[in-house]
Design a protein around this motif. Sequence first.
Motif, PDB file in Angstrom:
ATOM      1  N   UNK A 171     100.948  31.548 131.316  1.00  0.00           N
ATOM      2  CA  UNK A 171     100.243  32.266 132.383  1.00  0.00           C
ATOM      3  C   UNK A 171      98.921  31.634 132.796  1.00  0.00           C
ATOM      4  N   UNK A 172      98.479  30.597 132.088  1.00  0.00           N
ATOM      5  CA  UNK A 172      97.173  29.964 132.346  1.00  0.00           C
ATOM      6  C   UNK A 172      96.052  31.003 132.421  1.00  0.00           C
ATOM      7  N   UNK A 173      96.088  31.922 131.493  1.00  0.00           N
ATOM      8  CA  UNK A 173      95.072  32.978 131.466  1.00  0.00           C
ATOM      9  C   UNK A 173      93.724  32.392 131.084  1.00  0.00           C
ATOM     10  N   UNK A 174      92.649  32.838 131.750  1.00  0.00           N
ATOM     11  CA  UNK A 174      91.310  32.352 131.386  1.00  0.00           C
ATOM     12  C   UNK A 174      90.883  32.922 130.030  1.00  0.00           C
ATOM     13  N   UNK A 175      90.301  32.049 129.211  1.00  0.00           N
ATOM     14  CA  UNK A 175      89.939  32.405 127.848  1.00  0.00           C
ATOM     15  C   UNK A 175      88.488  32.044 127.554  1.00  0.00           C
ATOM     16  N   UNK A 212      94.184  30.534 108.911  1.00  0.00           N
ATOM     17  CA  UNK A 212      94.400  31.972 108.744  1.00  0.00           C
ATOM     18  C   UNK A 212      94.062  32.632 110.073  1.00  0.00           C
ATOM     19  N   UNK A 213      94.927  33.525 110.529  1.00  0.00           N
ATOM     20  CA  UNK A 213      94.789  34.141 111.842  1.00  0.00           C
ATOM     21  C   UNK A 213      94.421  35.614 111.707  1.00  0.00           C
ATOM     22  N   UNK A 214      93.536  36.076 112.605  1.00  0.00           N
ATOM     23  CA  UNK A 214      93.164  37.488 112.673  1.00  0.00           C
ATOM     24  C   UNK A 214      93.191  37.910 114.132  1.00  0.00           C
ATOM     25  N   UNK A 215      93.919  38.972 114.426  1.00  0.00           N
ATOM     26  CA  UNK A 215      93.988  39.523 115.774  1.00  0.00           C
ATOM     27  C   UNK A 215      92.744  40.370 116.010  1.00  0.00           C
ATOM     28  N   UNK A 216      92.192  40.304 117.215  1.00  0.00           N
ATOM     29  CA  UNK A 216      91.005  41.088 117.544  1.00  0.00           C
ATOM     30  C   UNK A 216      91.244  41.892 118.816  1.00  0.00           C
ATOM     31  N   UNK A 238      90.206  41.309 126.974  1.00  0.00           N
ATOM     32  CA  UNK A 238      91.413  42.087 126.694  1.00  0.00           C
ATOM     33  C   UNK A 238      91.620  42.178 125.190  1.00  0.00           C
ATOM     34  N   UNK A 239      91.810  41.035 124.542  1.00  0.00           N
ATOM     35  CA  UNK A 239      92.023  40.922 123.109  1.00  0.00           C
ATOM     36  C   UNK A 239      91.926  39.452 122.765  1.00  0.00           C
ATOM     37  N   UNK A 240      92.041  39.134 121.513  1.00  0.00           N
ATOM     38  CA  UNK A 240      91.941  37.729 121.146  1.00  0.00           C
ATOM     39  C   UNK A 240      92.406  37.478 119.737  1.00  0.00           C
ATOM     40  N   UNK A 241      92.096  36.265 119.278  1.00  0.00           N
ATOM     41  CA  UNK A 241      92.510  35.854 117.950  1.00  0.00           C
ATOM     42  C   UNK A 241      91.419  34.958 117.366  1.00  0.00           C
ATOM     43  N   UNK A 242      91.199  35.127 116.078  1.00  0.00           N
ATOM     44  CA  UNK A 242      90.264  34.274 115.351  1.00  0.00           C
ATOM     45  C   UNK A 242      91.065  33.418 114.378  1.00  0.00           C
ATOM     46  N   UNK A 269      89.257  34.577 123.081  1.00  0.00           N
ATOM     47  CA  UNK A 269      89.382  35.917 123.647  1.00  0.00           C
ATOM     48  C   UNK A 269      89.898  35.799 125.080  1.00  0.00           C
ATOM     49  N   UNK A 270      90.890  36.605 125.405  1.00  0.00           N
ATOM     50  CA  UNK A 270      91.415  36.628 126.767  1.00  0.00           C
ATOM     51  C   UNK A 270      90.442  37.390 127.656  1.00  0.00           C
TER      52      UNK A 270
END
Length: 119
Positions: free
Chosen positions: A18-22, A64-68, A87-91, A103-104
Amino acid sequence: MIATPEDARLLFDRWLEDSRPLKVRLWTSGVFFDATGIVAGFRPENLEIHGDSWKITIPIAGANFSFADPREIANLSVREIESAQYEFGIALDLPNGDRLVIMELKGSPEPSLEPDEET
């Protein structure tokens, strides 16, 4: 919330398609990188992100991944500020000690193309 590599892959694939801006933030022992970009490529061993004038490839094997989700922030004022932007993101905590947070960004609403009508 802890996320699996499969969860991360689903997010990266979505962002790639989707080429979402991050919002991209990378902390290393000597550098703090903060920019806006998009996912340009993804493989289990690395993630490519780029912006208008930069490109970075980050080795993610063994991370190691963490959803935010900003809506889950306990502090109300911080939750409101973060929820308005993201919206949400990942660390990702990388094996070498570096930390990558993606982060989206929330999109701005599309302006109405219909003229205002007065009755």
